[in-house]
Design an enzyme around this catalytic site. Structure first.
Site: not given
Ligand code: FAD
Length: 284
Positions: A16, A48, A76, A106-108, A166, A213
């Site tokens: 990454e 991203y 991403h 989803r992003g934070d 997903k 870190q």
């Molecule tokens: P989701 O899969 O949408 O899940 C988020 C939360 O919602 C989880 O708790 C899940 O259990 C819950 N959930 C999902 N679907 C539903 C539903 N239908 N109803 C109710 N609850 C639900 N962040 C960035 O900003 N940029 C990046 O480039 C980036 N790269 C990443 C790469 C990796 C490999 C990982 C592991 C994380 C990365 N992140 C990145 C961080 C990520 O955006 C955050 O961890 C974020 O909080 C969750 O993203 P997600 O896509 O897993 O969310």
């Protein structure tokens, strides 16, 4: 396709990288990427950042990786910061650039974003974005997963149910959040299999090479720090080079054990650091 490669290769190796924050750093990153790609990973993913000044740079960097480094790249994209129209524009651009893979996230909430704005995003969960991508683009999709559960999830079970959604929506492989205890990952693998999720899962490994870190990454990732790593930081934290070497050694031991257990892929969170990454690759 990366998902096929993951199925037919014993353990893939991928990295990454992230677009740097300033323009000066951005110009310098191309040289770093060349050095990073020298060990010929199977693919590279490019992050991203919704709130950052570098939000527009993911495609530029991904395009460089694809065309100049001749390495498959995953761009991403996050629900946060992407309206449907932006997402479509971005996907058209990716397809024009010959980039075939996205990681749908989803992003934070960025610090500068109000709750109201965060909660009014057009794609709410990663799976919503994946449904859109499947219906409207030819891109192949990866998703994120969490061996220690996502920090917001009410329970491990609910997180796994949503992970399955997903995958059913179209994520053809997964990459884990960083973790430091392999047993955590092996338990997660079992639970994923019990849920009937059969897509490949790459194990995300971040070498901890400096003390700062640890607080920053752990807060964001929700990953627990085992005693051994804690002791390592106490022993070497004050000495930069010793700390870096100890961090490399810890990551190498983690990866060798994961390989022995036949994991689908090792995904190294490189933090754009070619020297550390090359040292790890040389030993695995
Ligand atoms: P989701 O899969 O949408 O899940 C988020 C939360 O919602 C989880 O708790 C899940 O259990 C819950 N959930 C999902 N679907 C539903 C539903 N239908 N109803 C109710 N609850 C639900 N962040 C960035 O900003 N940029 C990046 O480039 C980036 N790269 C990443 C790469 C990796 C490999 C990982 C592991 C994380 C990365 N992140 C990145 C961080 C990520 O955006 C955050 O961890 C974020 O909080 C969750 O993203 P997600 O896509 O897993 O969310």
């Amino acid at each position: 396709m990366i998902s096929d490669l993951l199925k037919r290769t014993k353990t893939t190796l991928s990295f990454e990288v992230s677009p740097p924050k300033t323009e000066d750093e951005f110009q310098a990153v191309f040289g770093k990427l060349e050095a990073l790609a020298a060990p010929q990973p199977n693919f590279i993913s490019c992050t991203y950042s919704a709130g950052g000044t570098n939000a527009g740079k993911t495609v530029e960097l991904a395009s460089y990786i694809q065309h100049h480094l001749h390495t498959d790249v995953i761009a991403h994209m996050t629900c946060v910061g992407f309206k449907q129209s932006d997402l479509q524009k971005n996907c058209t651009l990716l397809e024009k650039e010959g980039i075939r893979y996205v990681m749908a996230l989803r992003g934070d909430r960025p610090q500068t974003m109000k709750d109201e704005q965060f909660n009014s995003r057009e794609f709410f969960y990663a799976s919503d974005m994946i449904c859109y991508l499947k219906a409207n683009t030819s891109l192949h999709i990866a998703g994120a997963c969490y061996p220690e559960k996502h920090y917001e999830a009410a329970s491990f079970e609910s997180d796994l149910i949503h992970l399955k959604e997903k995958v059913e929506a179209g994520a053809s492989f997964l990459v884990t959040q960083l973790f430091f205890e392999n047993d955590t990952f092996y338990r997660f693998q079992e639970r994923v299999a019990d849920m009937g999720i059969t897509v490949p899962v790459c194990a995300g490994i971040m070498p901890i090479t400096n003390v700062k870190q640890i607080g920053k990454s752990m807060n964001l990732a929700g990953s627990s720090v085992p005693k051994e790593l804690e002791n390592m930081i106490i022993a070497y934290g004050e000495n930069k080079e010793d700390m870096r070497k100890a961090g490399v050694d810890y990551a190498v031991r983690q990866i060798l054990d994961l390989k022995e257990h036949g994991v689908d892929g090792i995904h190294i969170y490189t933090m754009n650091r070619p020297k550390t990454t090359a040292e790890i690759v040389a030993q695995i």
